[in-house]
Design a protein around this motif. Sequence first.
Motif, short mmCIF file in Angstrom:
data_model
loop_
_atom_site.label_atom_id
_atom_site.label_comp_id
_atom_site.label_asym_id
_atom_site.label_seq_id
_atom_site.Cartn_x
_atom_site.Cartn_y
_atom_site.Cartn_z
N LYS A 47 9.00 -29.52 41.38
CA LYS A 47 8.76 -30.95 41.48
C LYS A 47 7.81 -31.35 40.37
N MET A 64 8.39 -26.24 44.51
CA MET A 64 8.51 -27.01 45.76
C MET A 64 8.27 -26.12 46.96
N ILE A 174 5.54 -34.53 46.89
CA ILE A 174 6.28 -34.88 45.69
C ILE A 174 5.52 -36.00 44.99
#
Length: 191
Positions: A47, A64, A174
């Motif tokens: 991410k 991630m 995120i």
Amino acid sequence: MEQATDFYYCIALPKAGIEIKIVKRLNRAFTMGNFEDIDFLSICPQKDVLLQHHGKWEKVKKPMIPGYLMVRTTAEPLFVQNLLYDGHCPGRLLRYGENGGYALYGRDLAYAQWVFSYGGTIGLSKVRLVPGSHVQVISGPLKAMQGVIEKVEKKGRKVWINITMMNQVVKVSIGAEFLQPDEPDNTPISY
């Protein structure tokens, strides 16, 4: 000629922090094997996040799901296991689901396909906060994500979401760019 089916697998590593090295090793081992009838790609789902460094925001990539890799291939699980061995990769292919198979299915398959559709890297999203703490996703990969937004951190420019993977709920942060309620959503993200 018949179109081959893609299978998606998950590989667990013995520790986090070695994901990129193992991905390179696996993809190199596949390339050196010269397998003409098989498609194969391993990735470390990443991410984009914004980190403040010397007073400036910089976009960097972070895993991630630390300690895990994903594979998309037309090959059966035994091929992937042998490739792990041949590439001297310390990871192991995860058994999955009630039937003890290896291929992802259901929501986990949809998640893997979503990650691969973005080339393995989930970029920044634009998020608009509206009155009543509702979150409106304007653009970016979160727009297509099916999950629950748990927390928004404006200062750190992050959004935490709960997604389902490997039959369990995983909280993932995120990076996001936040817009003011009256700011137009057509401004491009630039770095």
